[in-house]
Every structure is written in C-alpha cells, then in structure tokens.
Design a protein around this motif. Structure first.
Motif, PDB file in Angstrom:
ATOM      1  N   THR A 292       0.826  -1.204   0.000  1.00  0.00           N
ATOM      2  CA  THR A 292       0.000   0.000   0.000  1.00  0.00           C
ATOM      3  C   THR A 292       0.861   1.254   0.000  1.00  0.00           C
ATOM      4  O   THR A 292       2.069   1.200   0.245  1.00  0.00           O
ATOM      5  CB  THR A 292      -0.933   0.048   1.226  1.00  0.00           C
ATOM      6  N   CYS A 293       0.185   2.372  -0.237  1.00  0.00           N
ATOM      7  CA  CYS A 293       0.861   3.675  -0.253  1.00  0.00           C
ATOM      8  C   CYS A 293       1.052   4.241   1.156  1.00  0.00           C
ATOM      9  O   CYS A 293       1.843   5.175   1.350  1.00  0.00           O
ATOM     10  CB  CYS A 293       0.025   4.694  -1.029  1.00  0.00           C
ATOM     11  N   VAL A 294       0.292   3.741   2.112  1.00  0.00           N
ATOM     12  CA  VAL A 294       0.173   4.404   3.412  1.00  0.00           C
ATOM     13  C   VAL A 294       1.453   4.283   4.236  1.00  0.00           C
ATOM     14  O   VAL A 294       2.024   3.199   4.379  1.00  0.00           O
ATOM     15  CB  VAL A 294      -1.009   3.810   4.203  1.00  0.00           C
ATOM     16  N   GLY A 295       1.896   5.418   4.783  1.00  0.00           N
ATOM     17  CA  GLY A 295       2.973   5.417   5.770  1.00  0.00           C
ATOM     18  C   GLY A 295       4.335   5.032   5.258  1.00  0.00           C
ATOM     19  O   GLY A 295       5.196   4.609   6.031  1.00  0.00           O
ATOM     20  N   ALA A 296       4.580   5.169   3.963  1.00  0.00           N
ATOM     21  CA  ALA A 296       5.893   4.783   3.430  1.00  0.00           C
ATOM     22  C   ALA A 296       6.275   5.708   2.283  1.00  0.00           C
ATOM     23  O   ALA A 296       5.427   6.120   1.485  1.00  0.00           O
ATOM     24  CB  ALA A 296       5.870   3.335   2.942  1.00  0.00           C
ATOM     25  N   SER A 297       7.569   6.017   2.201  1.00  0.00           N
ATOM     26  CA  SER A 297       8.072   6.819   1.086  1.00  0.00           C
ATOM     27  C   SER A 297       8.244   5.939  -0.146  1.00  0.00           C
ATOM     28  O   SER A 297       8.213   4.699  -0.063  1.00  0.00           O
ATOM     29  CB  SER A 297       9.426   7.432   1.461  1.00  0.00           C
ATOM     30  N   LYS A 298       8.456   6.576  -1.285  1.00  0.00           N
ATOM     31  CA  LYS A 298       8.701   5.822  -2.514  1.00  0.00           C
ATOM     32  C   LYS A 298       9.959   4.960  -2.381  1.00  0.00           C
ATOM     33  O   LYS A 298      10.003   3.832  -2.880  1.00  0.00           O
ATOM     34  CB  LYS A 298       8.841   6.787  -3.697  1.00  0.00           C
ATOM     35  N   GLY A 299      10.946   5.491  -1.673  1.00  0.00           N
ATOM     36  CA  GLY A 299      12.174   4.732  -1.472  1.00  0.00           C
ATOM     37  C   GLY A 299      11.947   3.492  -0.628  1.00  0.00           C
ATOM     38  O   GLY A 299      12.492   2.413  -0.924  1.00  0.00           O
ATOM     39  N   GLU A 300      11.149   3.627   0.439  1.00  0.00           N
ATOM     40  CA  GLU A 300      10.851   2.470   1.284  1.00  0.00           C
ATOM     41  C   GLU A 300      10.071   1.412   0.517  1.00  0.00           C
ATOM     42  O   GLU A 300      10.350   0.203   0.644  1.00  0.00           O
ATOM     43  CB  GLU A 300      10.058   2.924   2.513  1.00  0.00           C
ATOM     44  N   ILE A 301       9.121   1.853  -0.294  1.00  0.00           N
ATOM     45  CA  ILE A 301       8.332   0.901  -1.080  1.00  0.00           C
ATOM     46  C   ILE A 301       9.214   0.201  -2.110  1.00  0.00           C
ATOM     47  O   ILE A 301       9.099  -1.008  -2.335  1.00  0.00           O
ATOM     48  CB  ILE A 301       7.145   1.615  -1.748  1.00  0.00           C
ATOM     49  N   ALA A 302      10.133   0.942  -2.714  1.00  0.00           N
ATOM     50  CA  ALA A 302      11.058   0.336  -3.672  1.00  0.00           C
ATOM     51  C   ALA A 302      11.927  -0.721  -2.992  1.00  0.00           C
ATOM     52  O   ALA A 302      12.195  -1.784  -3.568  1.00  0.00           O
ATOM     53  CB  ALA A 302      11.934   1.410  -4.302  1.00  0.00           C
ATOM     54  N   GLU A 303      12.341  -0.436  -1.762  1.00  0.00           N
ATOM     55  CA  GLU A 303      13.154  -1.397  -1.013  1.00  0.00           C
ATOM     56  C   GLU A 303      12.358  -2.663  -0.704  1.00  0.00           C
ATOM     57  O   GLU A 303      12.873  -3.785  -0.838  1.00  0.00           O
ATOM     58  CB  GLU A 303      13.625  -0.745   0.297  1.00  0.00           C
ATOM     59  N   ILE A 304      11.077  -2.493  -0.319  1.00  0.00           N
ATOM     60  CA  ILE A 304      10.221  -3.656  -0.047  1.00  0.00           C
ATOM     61  C   ILE A 304      10.021  -4.473  -1.326  1.00  0.00           C
ATOM     62  O   ILE A 304      10.106  -5.705  -1.311  1.00  0.00           O
ATOM     63  CB  ILE A 304       8.860  -3.192   0.516  1.00  0.00           C
ATOM     64  N   ALA A 305       9.791  -3.771  -2.433  1.00  0.00           N
ATOM     65  CA  ALA A 305       9.602  -4.459  -3.716  1.00  0.00           C
ATOM     66  C   ALA A 305      10.861  -5.245  -4.097  1.00  0.00           C
ATOM     67  O   ALA A 305      10.771  -6.380  -4.581  1.00  0.00           O
ATOM     68  CB  ALA A 305       9.245  -3.451  -4.801  1.00  0.00           C
TER      69      ALA A 305
END
Length: 294
Positions: free
Chosen positions: A83-96
């Motif tokens: 999800t988009c909630v509570g995370a920066s684009k960088g954090e989401i990229a790291e999770i991905a």
C-alpha cells in the motif's frame, strides 16, 4: 430453463480457477490456523494466494514472513499486498526489491486504509505515492511484477462518483496492472452491471469477483461500506450470529449460490476472502465442482 427439480449444484464441471486471500498471523495460535487453512486449500490448485497488508503498513514484517514461507515451503504462487500508506517511494522500492529477491513475482497494489490515528482520512506520505495508480506505475518500473488492483462494483465509499471511481480503476490498469479484484458484493446484477460499464470505459483486463462468505453478519454490516445487503440476506442470517455452526453452513451455501449465479453468467475465475478459515471456501469450491488435484 432449468427444471425446479434439478438439484442446485448438480452437473457443475469444476472448470473454474480460484484464488484465496489470507492475512498474516499475530500469534502462534493464529499462525497454526493460517497454515492449517493453507494446507487444506492448497490441493485445490489456486492460481495464486494473496497476503494482506495492515492499515498503515502495520503488518509489513509479518506479511513478508508469510509470503517468504509460502515461496520456500509450498508450490503456491503468493501475491504480496503493498500500500501507499505510511511509506516513502524509497521504502516501497526497497520492499519491492526484497520481494523480488525472495522469488515473489505477484503483488496486489492498493492505496491502503489509513491508520486509526489519522481519523479515517488518507493523507499521502510527504515522499510517497498519492494514489494506487502511482504505486502501480512505480512498482511496474522497479521489476516485471504481475500486479493486481482493487475494484468496487458498488463504488468506493470515498469516490466522488461512480464515473470517477471507474476512471481511477482505468488509471490503475493503464499504469501496468494485469487484473482487478473486486470488493465483496452480494448482488450478481451489481457485478455484471459493473463489468458492462468497465467495458464501455475501455477496460478489457479481467475483473475477478471477490467472494466473502459470512463469518459474522454483524461484521459484514460494519464492513459493507457502499455494498448493498439484500433484504433476503438479512432474513436468512437473522439470529445466526449466536449460532455459529448453522451460520457457517448457511453462509457457505449462500456464497456458493452467488458463485453459481455468477458462473451461469460466464464467470470462471473467483477470488475468496478466507479470513484464514478453510472450511467455507473449500465447501464453496466443492459445490462448484472443483476437486483436489492429486
């Protein structure tokens, strides 16, 4: 026309594809229940199984652990929610990146529910994605993921209009999603009308019906949002929240009948919200003619 004497679920050949949604467990007892459910449903050969992501990313670690275990210990194809909630684009990229390295190739990309402390209002992270469409676009750029998104046959509660909601769905699919999975519904007419409107809007991607068997009618009322609960359903479940055994049986048959009517309209792909319980989803699949693979 089918004769009134024709048995309700007789003759269904089981030529359906199914997928199941689970949520990450909070403790050992819930973990045992989850993996028991997975063990019971795996022989039905689902096309994929999805694992949810809590409001505000509250289950991030547990979601990742569950998905990683599915990759390592089963032959199932897991789809991790993001999800988009509570995370920066960088954090989401790291999770991905972590999911890709773990062998995960499917994701379910959602805007996400805001955390309780937000007062129920979605506020984008200052350095994050502002919508599910933006999230899909970012994930599609990062790796060659197979991405699913959400759809709302009876309109998202926060949408300005049905047209705006449909436009949002089209943006998500155009951004790189392969399919949509609907919010649960109880009206086949609502689902088929939605498919007609989607097609008229130029949407040709598959839109899987999300099926939610009733585990608590009071909970269904709370979660329904814009979802219509038909009068016949209110009458059918009257008094059953205090009788879990009969409620479970009635709920399985009611959901199976919904699927049977969808099947009669040409649907062959179903997504089940299991709530980490196997019995109802298994029963519905059995009534549709689906049998375990050897």
């Amino acid at each position: 026309m089918i004769s009134p004497d024709h048995p309700l679920f007789a003759g269904l050949p089981g030529d359906v594809s199914v997928s199941f949604e689970f949520f990450p467990p909070k403790n050992e007892k819930m973990e045992a229940q989850l993996w028991d459910a997975i063990g019971q449903l795996a022989p039905l050969d689902p096309s994929f199984v999805s694992v949810t992501y809590g409001a505000g990313g509250t289950t991030r670690e547990r979601t990742h652990a569950t998905v990683a275990r599915l990759v390592q210990e089963t032959d199932l194809i897991p789809a991790a929610h993001l999800t988009c909630v509570g995370a920066s684009k960088g954090e989401i990229a790291e999770i991905a990146d972590q999911y890709w390295e773990a062998g995960v190739r499917r994701l379910v990309a959602l805007r996400g529910d805001p955390p309780p402390e937000s007062g129920g209002t979605f506020v984008p992270h200052p350095e994050g994605y502002a919508s599910a469409a933006e999230l899909v676009e970012g994930l599609a750029r990062s790796h060659d993921f197979d991405i699913s998104v959400a759809a709302y046959p009876e309109v998202h509660p926060e949408a300005a209009s049905a047209e705006a909601d449909l436009d949002n769905l089209k943006r998500k699919l155009d951004a790189g999603a392969a399919r949509a999975i609907t919010q649960f519904f109880f009206s086949t007419d609502a689902y088929f009308r939605f498919l007609d409107k989607a097609l008229a809007a130029g949407i040709t991607a598959p839109i899987l019906p999300g099926i939610m068997p009733v585990t608590s009618f009071a909970a269904i009322r709370r979660m329904s949002g814009n979802t219509e609960i038909p009068g016949w359903m209110v009458a059918l479940f009257e008094g059953l929240d205090e009788r879990p055994g009969p409620r479970t049986l009635v709920a399985a048959v009611a959901a199976a009948d919904l699927c049977r009517r969808l099947y009669a309209g040409g649907v062959r792909d179903f997504h089940f919200y299991t709530l980490n319980k196997a019995e109802q989803a298994y029963t519905i699949c059995h009534l549709l003619g689906l049998r375990p693979k050897a």
